[in-house]
Design a protein around this motif. Structure first.
Motif, mmCIF file in Angstrom:
data_model
loop_
_atom_site.group_PDB
_atom_site.id
_atom_site.type_symbol
_atom_site.label_atom_id
_atom_site.label_comp_id
_atom_site.label_asym_id
_atom_site.label_seq_id
_atom_site.Cartn_x
_atom_site.Cartn_y
_atom_site.Cartn_z
ATOM 1 N N LYS A 2 0.843 -1.191 0.000
ATOM 2 C CA LYS A 2 0.000 0.000 0.000
ATOM 3 C C LYS A 2 0.880 1.243 0.000
ATOM 4 C CE LYS A 2 -4.287 1.631 1.845
ATOM 5 N NZ LYS A 2 -5.388 1.315 2.744
ATOM 6 N N VAL A 3 0.578 2.163 -0.902
ATOM 7 C CA VAL A 3 1.344 3.398 -1.064
ATOM 8 C C VAL A 3 0.439 4.588 -0.775
ATOM 9 C CG1 VAL A 3 2.658 4.824 -2.669
ATOM 10 C CG2 VAL A 3 2.816 2.345 -2.816
ATOM 11 N N MET A 24 0.055 6.941 -10.236
ATOM 12 C CA MET A 24 -0.909 6.193 -9.442
ATOM 13 C C MET A 24 -1.683 5.184 -10.294
ATOM 14 S SD MET A 24 -4.242 7.404 -7.311
ATOM 15 C CE MET A 24 -5.120 7.567 -8.832
ATOM 16 N N HIS A 25 -2.134 5.609 -11.465
ATOM 17 C CA HIS A 25 -2.870 4.682 -12.328
ATOM 18 C C HIS A 25 -1.988 3.522 -12.777
ATOM 19 C CE1 HIS A 25 -5.799 8.146 -13.024
ATOM 20 N NE2 HIS A 25 -6.458 7.207 -12.360
ATOM 21 N N GLY A 26 -0.730 3.797 -13.045
ATOM 22 C CA GLY A 26 0.199 2.728 -13.408
ATOM 23 C C GLY A 26 0.401 1.736 -12.266
ATOM 24 N N LEU A 27 0.539 2.245 -11.052
ATOM 25 C CA LEU A 27 0.697 1.363 -9.897
ATOM 26 C C LEU A 27 -0.564 0.553 -9.624
ATOM 27 C CD1 LEU A 27 2.660 3.639 -7.414
ATOM 28 C CD2 LEU A 27 3.498 1.593 -8.559
ATOM 29 N N CYS A 28 -1.724 1.178 -9.787
ATOM 30 C CA CYS A 28 -2.981 0.463 -9.566
ATOM 31 C C CYS A 28 -3.146 -0.679 -10.566
ATOM 32 C CB CYS A 28 -4.166 1.417 -9.643
ATOM 33 S SG CYS A 28 -4.306 2.520 -8.223
ATOM 34 N N ARG A 29 -2.703 -0.478 -11.807
ATOM 35 C CA ARG A 29 -2.758 -1.550 -12.808
ATOM 36 C C ARG A 29 -1.836 -2.710 -12.440
ATOM 37 N NH1 ARG A 29 -3.194 2.798 -16.444
ATOM 38 N NH2 ARG A 29 -0.959 2.823 -16.828
ATOM 39 N N GLN A 30 -0.780 -2.425 -11.674
ATOM 40 C CA GLN A 30 0.161 -3.458 -11.246
ATOM 41 C C GLN A 30 -0.291 -4.159 -9.962
ATOM 42 O OE1 GLN A 30 2.851 -4.430 -12.984
ATOM 43 N NE2 GLN A 30 2.264 -2.953 -14.563
ATOM 44 N N VAL A 32 -0.960 -2.536 -6.951
ATOM 45 C CA VAL A 32 -0.584 -1.802 -5.744
ATOM 46 C C VAL A 32 -1.802 -1.015 -5.260
ATOM 47 C CG1 VAL A 32 0.916 -0.011 -4.803
ATOM 48 C CG2 VAL A 32 1.807 -1.632 -6.474
ATOM 49 N N GLU A 33 -2.078 -1.081 -3.975
ATOM 50 C CA GLU A 33 -3.188 -0.337 -3.401
ATOM 51 C C GLU A 33 -2.701 1.083 -3.082
ATOM 52 O OE1 GLU A 33 -6.380 -0.846 0.245
ATOM 53 O OE2 GLU A 33 -4.872 -2.397 -0.119
ATOM 54 N N CYS A 34 -3.461 2.089 -3.494
ATOM 55 C CA CYS A 34 -3.044 3.485 -3.329
ATOM 56 C C CYS A 34 -4.050 4.250 -2.480
ATOM 57 C CB CYS A 34 -2.920 4.166 -4.689
ATOM 58 S SG CYS A 34 -1.673 3.456 -5.762
ATOM 59 N N CYS A 35 -3.540 5.217 -1.717
ATOM 60 C CA CYS A 35 -4.362 6.180 -0.994
ATOM 61 C C CYS A 35 -3.668 7.535 -1.115
ATOM 62 C CB CYS A 35 -4.581 5.770 0.454
ATOM 63 S SG CYS A 35 -3.096 5.496 1.410
ATOM 64 N N VAL A 36 -4.447 8.606 -0.941
ATOM 65 C CA VAL A 36 -3.939 9.948 -1.225
ATOM 66 C C VAL A 36 -4.261 10.891 -0.079
ATOM 67 C CG1 VAL A 36 -3.988 11.842 -2.889
ATOM 68 C CG2 VAL A 36 -4.358 9.506 -3.678
ATOM 69 N N VAL A 37 -3.283 11.727 0.284
ATOM 70 C CA VAL A 37 -3.453 12.788 1.281
ATOM 71 C C VAL A 37 -3.454 14.107 0.532
ATOM 72 C CG1 VAL A 37 -2.514 13.844 3.357
ATOM 73 C CG2 VAL A 37 -2.213 11.394 2.967
ATOM 74 N N LEU A 38 -4.495 14.924 0.761
ATOM 75 C CA LEU A 38 -4.689 16.171 0.024
ATOM 76 C C LEU A 38 -4.795 17.358 0.979
ATOM 77 C CD1 LEU A 38 -7.508 14.592 -2.072
ATOM 78 C CD2 LEU A 38 -5.305 15.226 -3.005
ATOM 79 N N PRO A 39 -4.318 18.551 0.549
ATOM 80 C CA PRO A 39 -4.407 19.727 1.423
ATOM 81 C C PRO A 39 -5.791 20.374 1.453
ATOM 82 C CG PRO A 39 -3.275 20.299 -0.591
ATOM 83 C CD PRO A 39 -3.519 18.827 -0.644
ATOM 84 N N ASP A 40 -6.672 20.050 0.500
ATOM 85 C CA ASP A 40 -8.042 20.554 0.498
ATOM 86 C C ASP A 40 -8.918 19.617 -0.323
ATOM 87 O OD1 ASP A 40 -7.985 21.448 -2.332
ATOM 88 O OD2 ASP A 40 -6.632 22.991 -1.578
ATOM 89 N N ALA A 41 -10.226 19.851 -0.299
ATOM 90 C CA ALA A 41 -11.166 18.942 -0.958
ATOM 91 C C ALA A 41 -11.581 19.420 -2.338
ATOM 92 C CB ALA A 41 -12.386 18.756 -0.068
#
Length: 122
Positions: A2-3, A24-30, A32-41
């Motif tokens: 998980k990244v 991210m899309h490349g990793l998801c195709r491989q 890999v589980e992805c999650c993202v931290v963002l400064p705003d919505a």
């Protein structure tokens, strides 16, 4: 595996955001589980949620000094610097707890001006 990706901006037209989406899309195709931290919505946050990517909106700022171009900037400089430091100070423990809850293996920050991913991973 998980990244977690820590973004500095949610602007969809930003080059760093475009590079992140491609990575991210490349990793998801491989697988890999992805999650993202963002400064705003705003911006790319809605796209990520629509794709089913786990997101965490956390107010933080990059580790760069505020602008000093006008007289007003010079007057507000100490306040802006203190606000930026306080936001990041508060964000690191919250991010660290979220990363532990998500069982993240790797924390990736897409730009060098952002230290909260490093500080939370430590």
């Amino acid at each position: 595996m998980k990244v977690a990706f820590v973004l500095n901006s949610t602007d969809c037209l930003n080059g760093a955001t475009k590079a992140f989406l491609s990575l991210m899309h490349g990793l998801c195709r491989q697988g890999v589980e992805c999650c993202v931290v963002l400064p705003d919505a705003a911006g790319v946050c809605g796209t990520l949620r629509a794709e089913g990517i786990a997101t965490f909106v956390l107010p933080y700022r990059g580790c760069v000094y505020p602008a000093l171009q006008t007289v007003g900037d010079r007057f507000l400089y100490p306040l802006r610097l203190a606000w930026q430091q306080w936001l990041n100070y508060r964000a690191v423990p919250r991010l660290s707890r979220w990363l532990q809850q998500q069982h993240v293996d790797i924390v990736h920050t897409n730009v060098g001006e952002n230290r909260i991913g490093l500080d939370a991973a430590r």
